[in-house]
Design a protein around this motif. Structure first.
Motif, PDB file in Angstrom:
ATOM      1  N   ASP A 102       0.793  -1.396   0.007  1.00 56.19           N
ATOM      2  CA  ASP A 102       0.031  -0.001  -0.151  1.00 56.19           C
ATOM      3  C   ASP A 102       0.671   1.294   0.112  1.00 56.19           C
ATOM      4  O   ASP A 102       0.410   2.242  -0.720  1.00 56.19           O
ATOM      5  N   ASP A 103       1.666   1.371   0.756  1.00 55.46           N
ATOM      6  CA  ASP A 103       2.903   2.288   0.933  1.00 55.46           C
ATOM      7  C   ASP A 103       3.502   2.772  -0.444  1.00 55.46           C
ATOM      8  O   ASP A 103       3.619   3.898  -1.052  1.00 55.46           O
ATOM      9  N   ARG A 104       3.962   1.858  -1.318  1.00 57.89           N
ATOM     10  CA  ARG A 104       4.655   1.725  -2.650  1.00 57.89           C
ATOM     11  C   ARG A 104       3.544   2.315  -3.460  1.00 57.89           C
ATOM     12  O   ARG A 104       3.746   3.364  -4.288  1.00 57.89           O
ATOM     13  N   LYS A 105       2.089   1.678  -3.439  1.00 63.38           N
ATOM     14  CA  LYS A 105       1.256   2.321  -4.311  1.00 63.38           C
ATOM     15  C   LYS A 105       1.006   3.995  -4.031  1.00 63.38           C
ATOM     16  O   LYS A 105       0.520   4.705  -4.977  1.00 63.38           O
ATOM     17  N   ALA A 106       0.916   4.244  -2.756  1.00 64.29           N
ATOM     18  CA  ALA A 106       0.746   5.667  -2.325  1.00 64.29           C
ATOM     19  C   ALA A 106       1.915   6.349  -2.950  1.00 64.29           C
ATOM     20  O   ALA A 106       1.747   7.802  -3.228  1.00 64.29           O
ATOM     21  N   VAL A 107       2.913   6.025  -2.981  1.00 65.89           N
ATOM     22  CA  VAL A 107       4.405   6.912  -3.422  1.00 65.89           C
ATOM     23  C   VAL A 107       4.238   7.007  -4.780  1.00 65.89           C
ATOM     24  O   VAL A 107       4.272   8.404  -5.290  1.00 65.89           O
ATOM     25  N   ARG A 108       3.678   5.874  -5.624  1.00 65.15           N
ATOM     26  CA  ARG A 108       3.664   6.037  -6.832  1.00 65.15           C
ATOM     27  C   ARG A 108       2.567   7.062  -7.309  1.00 65.15           C
ATOM     28  O   ARG A 108       2.433   7.785  -8.189  1.00 65.15           O
ATOM     29  N   LYS A 109       1.389   6.955  -6.665  1.00 59.47           N
ATOM     30  CA  LYS A 109       0.182   7.767  -6.740  1.00 59.47           C
ATOM     31  C   LYS A 109       0.706   9.396  -6.625  1.00 59.47           C
ATOM     32  O   LYS A 109       0.396  10.168  -7.410  1.00 59.47           O
ATOM     33  N   GLU A 110       1.451   9.571  -5.283  1.00 61.38           N
ATOM     34  CA  GLU A 110       1.803  11.015  -5.154  1.00 61.38           C
ATOM     35  C   GLU A 110       2.669  11.571  -6.259  1.00 61.38           C
ATOM     36  O   GLU A 110       2.791  12.601  -6.580  1.00 61.38           O
ATOM     37  N   PHE A 111       3.473  10.488  -6.661  1.00 62.72           N
ATOM     38  CA  PHE A 111       4.667  11.207  -7.648  1.00 62.72           C
ATOM     39  C   PHE A 111       3.881  11.321  -8.936  1.00 62.72           C
ATOM     40  O   PHE A 111       4.376  12.509  -9.561  1.00 62.72           O
ATOM     41  N   GLU A 112       3.051  10.681  -9.255  1.00 57.98           N
ATOM     42  CA  GLU A 112       2.046  10.920 -10.543  1.00 57.98           C
ATOM     43  C   GLU A 112       1.613  12.281 -10.315  1.00 57.98           C
ATOM     44  O   GLU A 112       1.361  13.092 -11.519  1.00 57.98           O
ATOM     45  N   GLN A 113       1.014  12.331  -9.274  1.00 57.42           N
ATOM     46  CA  GLN A 113       0.361  13.797  -9.026  1.00 57.42           C
ATOM     47  C   GLN A 113       1.337  14.993  -9.112  1.00 57.42           C
ATOM     48  O   GLN A 113       0.870  15.988  -9.703  1.00 57.42           O
ATOM     49  N   VAL A 114       2.798  14.639  -8.486  1.00 57.40           N
ATOM     50  CA  VAL A 114       3.506  15.712  -8.693  1.00 57.40           C
ATOM     51  C   VAL A 114       3.974  16.272 -10.111  1.00 57.40           C
ATOM     52  O   VAL A 114       3.946  17.285 -10.614  1.00 57.40           O
ATOM     53  N   GLU A 115       3.861  15.034 -10.997  1.00 58.41           N
ATOM     54  CA  GLU A 115       4.297  15.315 -12.429  1.00 58.41           C
ATOM     55  C   GLU A 115       3.059  15.881 -13.123  1.00 58.41           C
ATOM     56  O   GLU A 115       3.314  16.811 -13.748  1.00 58.41           O
ATOM     57  N   ARG A 116       1.748  15.614 -12.902  1.00 60.23           N
ATOM     58  CA  ARG A 116       0.878  16.609 -13.232  1.00 60.23           C
ATOM     59  C   ARG A 116       0.849  17.935 -12.811  1.00 60.23           C
ATOM     60  O   ARG A 116       0.521  18.868 -13.630  1.00 60.23           O
ATOM     61  N   SER A 117       0.997  18.185 -11.804  1.00 60.00           N
ATOM     62  CA  SER A 117       1.303  19.377 -11.226  1.00 60.00           C
ATOM     63  C   SER A 117       2.295  20.151 -11.891  1.00 60.00           C
ATOM     64  O   SER A 117       2.309  21.507 -12.175  1.00 60.00           O
ATOM     65  N   ARG A 118       3.344  19.378 -11.823  1.00 62.88           N
ATOM     66  CA  ARG A 118       4.582  20.161 -12.675  1.00 62.88           C
ATOM     67  C   ARG A 118       4.460  20.581 -14.098  1.00 62.88           C
ATOM     68  O   ARG A 118       4.760  21.634 -14.500  1.00 62.88           O
ATOM     69  N   MET A 119       3.716  19.828 -14.677  1.00 66.31           N
ATOM     70  CA  MET A 119       3.277  20.119 -16.346  1.00 66.31           C
ATOM     71  C   MET A 119       2.310  21.265 -16.185  1.00 66.31           C
ATOM     72  O   MET A 119       2.548  21.973 -17.033  1.00 66.31           O
ATOM     73  N   ALA A 120       1.456  21.253 -15.380  1.00 67.46           N
ATOM     74  CA  ALA A 120       0.557  22.497 -15.240  1.00 67.46           C
ATOM     75  C   ALA A 120       1.214  23.664 -14.810  1.00 67.46           C
ATOM     76  O   ALA A 120       0.978  24.868 -15.418  1.00 67.46           O
TER      77      ALA A 120
END
Length: 232
Positions: A102-120
């Motif tokens: 679950d922790d690994r999934k959470a880290v991956r999810k937050e990383f993807e969200q960071v990438e989306r925010s960075r693109m924006a």
């Protein structure tokens, strides 16, 4: 330590299978020995050798009982505890593994969200839309903070799980070692019982008397009375 724990569980499973097969072999051997002891092979022997032979055949029956006892002890005192150990530790280990997953999934999810925010953030022109730019900066900072938080939690949980797994491994090591020791004690008992059977057979065999057996044969069959008679 998670990997070590997984290998340890596999080892116990294989040891349990080994002991179950060993018990089956002992049980089958015991039944074959008991069947052999019930035969009438050698019943035509007489005298002191007959006593020695009966003791040998009785020893086969006693050995059968010893191996039957070993088969039962292997199942009850070695194989079954191993199976129970695996079952009792299955839930706790699965719980730890699920936490890390679950922790690994959470880290991956937050990383993807960071990438989306960075693109924006990269798409906003600060000179044309200052408010939108500031909002994008703030959103990116928040997403990075959440990502870092998820990473910290993952690391902390990994440390905690590793500590628990280390404790489990210590307990598993002692558990397996104790059962191995119990197994060797069972074998020593079996060896002692076989030695006692052999000693009993040797004592009776030492009393065998060829001359006495021949004399008994002559007496019981009344041989030697008939003498040649000259014809007249």
């Amino acid at each position: 330590m998670v990997g070590k724990n997984t290998r340890g569980k596999t080892a116990i499973k294989e040891m349990s299978d080994f002991m179950r097969e060993r018990a089956a072999i002992e049980d089958q051997y015991s039944k074959s020995m008991a069947k052999l002891a019930r035969t009438q092979y050698g019943d035509c022997e007489e005298g002191t050798l007959r006593d020695a032979w009966r003791e040998i055949r009785s020893g086969v029956q006693a050995a059968s009982a010893s191996h039957a006892s070993l088969a039962t002890k292997l199942l009850n005192d070695v194989e079954r505890p191993m199976a129970q150990y695996l079952d009792s530790n299955k839930k706790s280990t699965k719980k730890h593994e699920q936490k890390i997953t679950d922790d690994r999934k959470a880290v991956r999810k937050e990383f993807e969200q960071v990438e989306r925010s960075r693109m924006a953030y990269d798409k906003v022109d600060a000179r044309k839309d200052r408010r939108r730019y500031q909002a994008a900066v703030e959103d990116l900072k928040q997403q990075i903070d959440r990502y870092n938080g998820s990473q910290y939690k993952w690391v902390e949980d990994m440390i905690a799980v590793a500590g628990d797994m280390e404790q489990y491994e210590n307990e598993r090591h002692k558990f397996v070692g104790d059962l191995m020791s119990e197994y060797t004690k069972m074998l020593r008992v079996l060896i002692t019982e076989h030695e006692n059977i052999s000693l009993s057979q040797e004592r009776i065999l030492d009393k065998s008397d060829c001359g006495g057996d021949q004399k008994m044969w002559v007496t019981s069959n009344e041989t030697g009375r008939v003498r040649p008679v000259d014809m007249k």
